[in-house]
Design a protein around this motif. Structure first.
Motif, PDB file in Angstrom:
ATOM      1  N   LYS A 241      89.000 -10.053  37.362  1.00  0.00           N
ATOM      2  CA  LYS A 241      89.629 -10.099  38.321  1.00  0.00           C
ATOM      3  C   LYS A 241      90.878  -8.946  38.605  1.00  0.00           C
ATOM      4  N   GLU A 242      91.584  -9.745  37.585  1.00  0.00           N
ATOM      5  CA  GLU A 242      92.807  -9.366  37.230  1.00  0.00           C
ATOM      6  C   GLU A 242      93.032  -7.926  37.865  1.00  0.00           C
ATOM      7  N   ALA A 243      91.984  -7.381  36.847  1.00  0.00           N
ATOM      8  CA  ALA A 243      92.194  -5.791  36.915  1.00  0.00           C
ATOM      9  C   ALA A 243      91.113  -5.168  38.206  1.00  0.00           C
ATOM     10  N   GLY A 244      91.569  -6.018  38.884  1.00  0.00           N
ATOM     11  CA  GLY A 244      90.849  -5.703  40.518  1.00  0.00           C
ATOM     12  C   GLY A 244      89.038  -5.212  40.174  1.00  0.00           C
ATOM     13  N   LEU A 245      88.250  -5.869  39.498  1.00  0.00           N
ATOM     14  CA  LEU A 245      87.395  -5.113  39.408  1.00  0.00           C
ATOM     15  C   LEU A 245      86.052  -6.746  40.126  1.00  0.00           C
ATOM     16  N   GLY A 246      84.915  -6.495  40.267  1.00  0.00           N
ATOM     17  CA  GLY A 246      84.069  -7.347  40.726  1.00  0.00           C
ATOM     18  C   GLY A 246      83.583  -8.191  39.464  1.00  0.00           C
ATOM     19  N   PHE A 247      82.954  -8.965  38.893  1.00  0.00           N
ATOM     20  CA  PHE A 247      82.254  -9.562  37.670  1.00  0.00           C
ATOM     21  C   PHE A 247      81.129 -10.502  38.474  1.00  0.00           C
ATOM     22  N   VAL A 248      79.082 -10.065  37.168  1.00  0.00           N
ATOM     23  CA  VAL A 248      78.713 -10.756  38.091  1.00  0.00           C
ATOM     24  C   VAL A 248      78.381 -11.165  36.505  1.00  0.00           C
ATOM     25  N   TYR A 249      77.840 -12.402  35.867  1.00  0.00           N
ATOM     26  CA  TYR A 249      77.499 -12.943  34.561  1.00  0.00           C
ATOM     27  C   TYR A 249      76.146 -13.804  35.241  1.00  0.00           C
ATOM     28  N   LEU A 250      75.011 -12.422  34.382  1.00  0.00           N
ATOM     29  CA  LEU A 250      73.709 -12.568  34.311  1.00  0.00           C
ATOM     30  C   LEU A 250      73.483 -12.924  32.977  1.00  0.00           C
ATOM     31  N   PRO A 251      73.502 -13.466  32.549  1.00  0.00           N
ATOM     32  CA  PRO A 251      73.021 -14.088  30.788  1.00  0.00           C
ATOM     33  C   PRO A 251      71.737 -13.953  30.430  1.00  0.00           C
ATOM     34  N   VAL A 252      70.789 -13.275  29.516  1.00  0.00           N
ATOM     35  CA  VAL A 252      69.986 -12.680  28.666  1.00  0.00           C
ATOM     36  C   VAL A 252      70.202 -13.650  28.202  1.00  0.00           C
ATOM     37  N   THR A 253      68.672 -14.818  27.604  1.00  0.00           N
ATOM     38  CA  THR A 253      68.627 -14.910  26.090  1.00  0.00           C
ATOM     39  C   THR A 253      67.380 -13.810  25.575  1.00  0.00           C
ATOM     40  N   PRO A 254      68.107 -13.710  24.515  1.00  0.00           N
ATOM     41  CA  PRO A 254      67.285 -13.124  23.443  1.00  0.00           C
ATOM     42  C   PRO A 254      65.706 -13.050  23.729  1.00  0.00           C
ATOM     43  N   GLY A 255      65.226 -11.818  24.246  1.00  0.00           N
ATOM     44  CA  GLY A 255      63.617 -11.320  24.299  1.00  0.00           C
ATOM     45  C   GLY A 255      62.913 -12.559  25.170  1.00  0.00           C
ATOM     46  N   GLN A 256      64.020 -13.144  26.310  1.00  0.00           N
ATOM     47  CA  GLN A 256      63.509 -13.219  27.552  1.00  0.00           C
ATOM     48  C   GLN A 256      63.958 -13.271  28.779  1.00  0.00           C
ATOM     49  N   PHE A 257      62.857 -12.221  29.374  1.00  0.00           N
ATOM     50  CA  PHE A 257      62.877 -11.586  31.093  1.00  0.00           C
ATOM     51  C   PHE A 257      62.526 -12.259  31.989  1.00  0.00           C
ATOM     52  N   PRO A 258      62.864 -13.728  32.605  1.00  0.00           N
ATOM     53  CA  PRO A 258      62.621 -13.759  33.634  1.00  0.00           C
ATOM     54  C   PRO A 258      62.340 -13.460  34.663  1.00  0.00           C
ATOM     55  N   GLU A 259      61.205 -12.917  35.780  1.00  0.00           N
ATOM     56  CA  GLU A 259      61.264 -12.345  37.016  1.00  0.00           C
ATOM     57  C   GLU A 259      62.740 -13.268  38.562  1.00  0.00           C
ATOM     58  N   GLU A 260      63.277 -13.828  37.542  1.00  0.00           N
ATOM     59  CA  GLU A 260      64.466 -14.179  38.459  1.00  0.00           C
ATOM     60  C   GLU A 260      65.632 -13.137  38.127  1.00  0.00           C
ATOM     61  N   LEU A 261      65.883 -12.968  36.907  1.00  0.00           N
ATOM     62  CA  LEU A 261      66.636 -11.975  35.972  1.00  0.00           C
ATOM     63  C   LEU A 261      66.590 -10.716  36.540  1.00  0.00           C
ATOM     64  N   ILE A 262      65.251 -10.488  36.420  1.00  0.00           N
ATOM     65  CA  ILE A 262      65.041  -8.862  36.608  1.00  0.00           C
ATOM     66  C   ILE A 262      65.585  -9.203  38.369  1.00  0.00           C
ATOM     67  N   ALA A 263      64.670  -9.767  39.078  1.00  0.00           N
ATOM     68  CA  ALA A 263      65.600  -9.508  41.038  1.00  0.00           C
ATOM     69  C   ALA A 263      66.829  -9.371  40.671  1.00  0.00           C
ATOM     70  N   GLU A 264      66.979 -10.577  40.293  1.00  0.00           N
ATOM     71  CA  GLU A 264      68.802 -10.243  40.620  1.00  0.00           C
ATOM     72  C   GLU A 264      69.552  -9.389  40.375  1.00  0.00           C
ATOM     73  N   THR A 265      68.890  -9.153  38.995  1.00  0.00           N
ATOM     74  CA  THR A 265      69.843  -7.196  38.167  1.00  0.00           C
ATOM     75  C   THR A 265      69.617  -6.179  39.445  1.00  0.00           C
ATOM     76  N   ALA A 266      68.573  -6.172  40.044  1.00  0.00           N
ATOM     77  CA  ALA A 266      68.185  -4.775  41.080  1.00  0.00           C
ATOM     78  C   ALA A 266      68.268  -5.440  42.066  1.00  0.00           C
ATOM     79  N   ARG A 267      68.951  -6.817  42.319  1.00  0.00           N
ATOM     80  CA  ARG A 267      69.966  -7.184  43.700  1.00  0.00           C
ATOM     81  C   ARG A 267      71.023  -6.722  43.661  1.00  0.00           C
TER      82      ARG A 267
END
Length: 137
Positions: A55-81
């Motif tokens: 934010k200080e650099a003027g960039l957007g930031f999104v936190y979408l943590p990925v637990t190793p080996g786990q890719f739940p549908e909600e995470l995939i959908a939010e990434t696509a969004r």
């Protein structure tokens, strides 16, 4: 700092530091995506510190943590969004770039041809061939 460019909209890498965020701004990125869970890093590399630097650099930031080996549908959908609605180009990072690439690939399923997803990931140095059944639907 790595620049593993998947395509004109997304580049992935291993962990970056708050000090490196200004380089991302200089290179034309608009949004930083953190796919590394806070439990894997020290506080100075955690999502709050990285968001502040972005934010200080003027960039957007999104936190979408990925637990190793786990890719739940909600995470995939939010990434696509995020990839379709937030400002790009995007710079996504995790420990090695593999989780960022994987979640990007899964978010493209049904939007892009599976072979093209695999090809673009390979061009950035990531082998997504094992995901082909998921990417093809």
């Amino acid at each position: 700092m790595d620049f593993n460019k998947i395509n004109d909209q997304i580049t992935v890498s291993s962990q970056i530091t708050p000090e490196e965020v200004t380089i991302l701004k200089e290179k034309g990125f608009k949004t930083v995506i953190c796919n590394r869970p806070d439990m894997e890093v020290e506080g100075d590399l955690g999502s709050e510190a990285m968001e502040k630097a972005a934010k200080e650099a003027g960039l957007g930031f999104v936190y979408l943590p990925v637990t190793p080996g786990q890719f739940p549908e909600e995470l995939i959908a939010e990434t696509a969004r995020v990839l379709s609605e937030e400002d790009g180009p995007f710079y996504a990072y995790c420990r090695s770039g593999t989780r960022s690439t994987t979640v990007w690939a899964l978010a493209q399923a049904g939007r892009m041809d599976a072979d093209e997803i695999i090809s673009q990931a390979a061009g950035a140095g990531y082998d997504m061939q094992g995901l082909k059944p998921y990417l093809a639907g």
